[in-house]
Enzyme design. Structure first.
Site, mmCIF file in Angstrom:
data_model
loop_
_atom_site.group_PDB
_atom_site.id
_atom_site.type_symbol
_atom_site.label_atom_id
_atom_site.label_comp_id
_atom_site.label_asym_id
_atom_site.label_seq_id
_atom_site.Cartn_x
_atom_site.Cartn_y
_atom_site.Cartn_z
ATOM 1 N N SER B 147 1.206 -1.444 -0.007
ATOM 2 C CA SER B 147 -0.038 -0.043 0.256
ATOM 3 C C SER B 147 1.003 1.313 0.302
ATOM 4 O O SER B 147 1.292 1.617 -0.912
ATOM 5 C CB SER B 147 -0.766 0.082 1.259
ATOM 6 O OG SER B 147 -1.928 1.129 0.729
ATOM 7 N N ARG B 217 -11.258 6.815 10.148
ATOM 8 C CA ARG B 217 -11.262 4.763 9.991
ATOM 9 C C ARG B 217 -11.744 4.222 9.400
ATOM 10 O O ARG B 217 -12.190 2.953 9.029
ATOM 11 C CB ARG B 217 -10.653 4.470 11.265
ATOM 12 C CG ARG B 217 -9.792 3.419 11.858
ATOM 13 C CD ARG B 217 -8.281 3.115 10.860
ATOM 14 N NE ARG B 217 -8.700 1.882 11.088
ATOM 15 C CZ ARG B 217 -7.251 1.355 10.588
ATOM 16 N NH1 ARG B 217 -6.627 1.896 9.901
ATOM 17 N NH2 ARG B 217 -7.133 0.247 11.079
ATOM 18 N N ASP B 313 -8.279 -7.369 -4.821
ATOM 19 C CA ASP B 313 -8.148 -6.231 -3.711
ATOM 20 C C ASP B 313 -8.611 -4.659 -4.898
ATOM 21 O O ASP B 313 -7.830 -4.986 -5.911
ATOM 22 C CB ASP B 313 -6.526 -5.916 -3.803
ATOM 23 C CG ASP B 313 -6.273 -4.201 -3.323
ATOM 24 O OD1 ASP B 313 -7.027 -3.762 -2.890
ATOM 25 O OD2 ASP B 313 -4.726 -4.118 -2.621
ATOM 26 N N HIS B 346 -8.294 -5.607 0.042
ATOM 27 C CA HIS B 346 -6.258 -4.453 0.375
ATOM 28 C C HIS B 346 -5.807 -5.405 2.024
ATOM 29 O O HIS B 346 -4.956 -5.555 1.155
ATOM 30 C CB HIS B 346 -7.324 -3.096 0.425
ATOM 31 C CG HIS B 346 -5.914 -2.513 0.522
ATOM 32 N ND1 HIS B 346 -4.511 -2.717 -0.893
ATOM 33 C CD2 HIS B 346 -5.295 -0.843 1.161
ATOM 34 C CE1 HIS B 346 -3.386 -1.911 -0.541
ATOM 35 N NE2 HIS B 346 -4.113 -1.165 0.664
ATOM 36 N N ASP B 347 -6.286 -5.477 2.483
ATOM 37 C CA ASP B 347 -5.488 -5.761 3.696
ATOM 38 C C ASP B 347 -5.360 -7.400 3.445
ATOM 39 O O ASP B 347 -4.800 -7.821 4.869
ATOM 40 C CB ASP B 347 -6.683 -6.428 5.104
ATOM 41 C CG ASP B 347 -7.294 -5.006 5.389
ATOM 42 O OD1 ASP B 347 -6.345 -3.622 5.747
ATOM 43 O OD2 ASP B 347 -7.825 -5.216 6.994
#
Lengths: 372, 372
Positions: B147, B217, B313, B346-347
């Site tokens: 990222s 967040r 992702d 994405h994580d």
């Protein structure tokens, strides 16, 4: 701009809500376009989406912008108001005249705020049905809408199958997905985080949680657009400057666009309504409510369905519409499924999509002819 | 938990930033694991992502949670600290000890706040290079990160090709997309909307824009997960209740999860740092900065690349990584491209992805062997 009439329907009856709570009285603000024929067989009910309202084909009284579906509704349009009698109702919980959290609670003579009961998509539709009864319309020719409007279409067909000939749910789902709930929750928390929200009693303080609501609108707006359209429309283009400013101004066009979306939204929408309507969408789950499969809900329904989705819609992806179409086909129901190739994202149903226009027009005509 | 050392690097030199502004002095907080060999040829620099820090493989001093990449970094792990000397630096603009907006401005003796200059990915990397110089490492064996960390990897390879043998950019892009800028802008506006933000001077008021940062967040977190993983992990499951409560409590598990993510984040992260680091990502655009094509930037580079992406992702989709890999291949650069089939979103780069582990391990060993 077309001839239209604005009305307020004040129900004589109370409304028992899905939660078990009761609204002793309520009003629905609605607009009509065109004329109801003698047989009362040409009525089309249009259900609006989350931030829409009854001003589907007339200049909006607050924003002065054209109606949100003027591309489709009007004389000579796909939904031709020279032929059809079009009804569009501000949904229960809304903020353009229908009873919602900004209304006066008759029990206390104060603004409801969070004392307004949670309303569901089913509650909205039950209230709409009272209005349709009042208008003396036994059978709607068609119920049509996109997104939250599409949920109402499905609810109409599930709850009152004998009251409509045709159903056109667009860019919608039979239950809100966890990703959609997640984005709504972010928006609600943005409103609630605003110190002007005052636990929902902001009107009594003569303020409004505008900043929080603008953030909620911004995040929602990103989800309405596809990556492709963002790339094509904005890319990394700068906003009225030749280079980065190395600061937190809206350097990029996409930032400027989003800020504008946020700021202009708060002038026309009530923050608590936003909480209630997003909640109604989150709670929507036909299978849970009817406690049986989607197939069983619509089994042998005489309603004719045209399910429409868009390839570039990642918020209500085509796969959700396909599930509905499959269940309907499996249940022996008349169903057309049209997946429109569009990279505009979820917002496509509000935009210039000629294929959608012709599909809607053709489908309604077909449903009409067969019955006449 | 592994042996590690925490250090502070205080630069003797000022740093001219990409904006033209100058940081007269700055410090970088960094952790090291393992031992630098005599030839200084076994150093691996790990670049952290937006909300990461230098605590890559040790218990976090604030959260007491394991390091953010302990699955990969440690004795016997893919990045084996018995073999390699691992460096992880809190990036410039961060809030875990490196100079950032919460630091004291030497010119005024007040906390910088928004007087901190905008830093870019290139600025972060230039500062890191000063630290690598200080450590006497002429050539890093590998620079790796996901990222925002992956952006730094690309920047290293572009700015200092002679200073690294291998580059492993993971789940990243050579320029931030408008959709990503849009989500970041929403997060920033959520922070800025918080009345405790005080134009960035919240520390002087002994408050913190916690609500706004939590919303930021939350929205970011939704974008880190795929629709599939949300469906699988949460679906429409209710949180410790048997039915809907018809209110605004966290009825759904996904709501409860997001609220927790928001609330726990604000205890470990500085709100202004969040503004600065998201801005650095938004500004990242290698092609613009080098004023030539991606092909030209890396033409004839001796750096060996392994570009990794994940199918699930949608924030940094595989297509972005493919663009990088294609440009590298076209430029005659040694490049492997690995697209890992994972629905985690994405994580994924932070999670248990055995294929990623073995790819990283094998690639680093190959780069090492060939040079020895």
């Amino acid at each position: 701009m077309h001839d239209f009439e604005s009305h307020i329907f004040a129900s004589d009856n109370s409304l028992v809500l899905q939660s078990g709570e009761k609204l002793e009285s309520y009003v629905l603000a609605y607009n009509t376009y065109g004329k109801l024929n003698r047989k009362k067989s040409n009525a089309i009910l249009i259900c609006h989406a989350l931030t829409g309202d009854q001003h589907v084909a007339n200049q909006h009284p607050v924003t002065h912008k054209p109606g949100w579906w003027e591309k489709i509704v009007g004389p000579g349009k796909a939904i031709d108001t020279q032929i059809y009698f079009v009804i569009c109702i501000n949904c229960l919980g809304g903020c353009q005249g229908s009873t919602g959290p900004a209304s006066i609670d008759p029990a206390t003579q104060r603004i409801y705020g969070l004392n307004f009961p949670i309303v569901t998509i089913a509650d909205m539709v039950h209230a709409q049905c009272q209005l349709v009864n009042y208008l003396g319309i036994e059978k709607l020719l068609c119920v049509i809408g996109g997104s939250m409007g599409g949920m109402q279409v499905l609810q109409w067909a599930a709850s009152y199958p004998e009251r409509l000939r045709a159903a056109i749910p667009i860019a919608t789902s039979s239950r809100h997905t966890p990703q959609n709930i997640a984005f709504h929750e972010v928006g609600r928390q943005a409103v609630i985080a605003d110190n002007h929200w005052h636990a929902g009693r902001y009107q009594e303080y003569n303020v409004s949680p505008k900043k929080g609501l603008a953030v909620a609108r911004m995040v929602a707006h990103v989800t309405y657009l596809s990556e492709d359209v963002l790339q094509e429309k904005f890319g990394r283009n700068l906003q009225e400057r030749t280079d980065l400013t190395y600061g937190f101004d809206a350097d990029f066009q996409i930032e400027s666009y989003l800020r504008h979306q946020g700021v202009s939204f708060v002038d026309r929408f009530d923050a608590n309504s936003y909480l209630y309507l997003t909640r109604a969408m989150d709670y929507f789950d036909l299978v849970k409510d009817f406690n049986c499969s989607l197939n069983a809900i619509f089994k042998q329904s005489q309603v004719k369905f045209c399910v429409i989705s868009f390839t570039g819609d990642w918020l209500f992806p085509s796969s959700e519409s396909k599930k509905i179409a499959h269940a309907l086909a499996f249940s022996g129901v008349h169903v057309s499924f049209v997946e429109i190739d569009s990279e505009k994202g979820h917002d496509a149903f509000l935009l210039n999509e000629p294929e959608m226009f012709s599909v809607i027009k053709g489908f309604i005509v077909a449903c009409e002819e067969k019955e006449s």
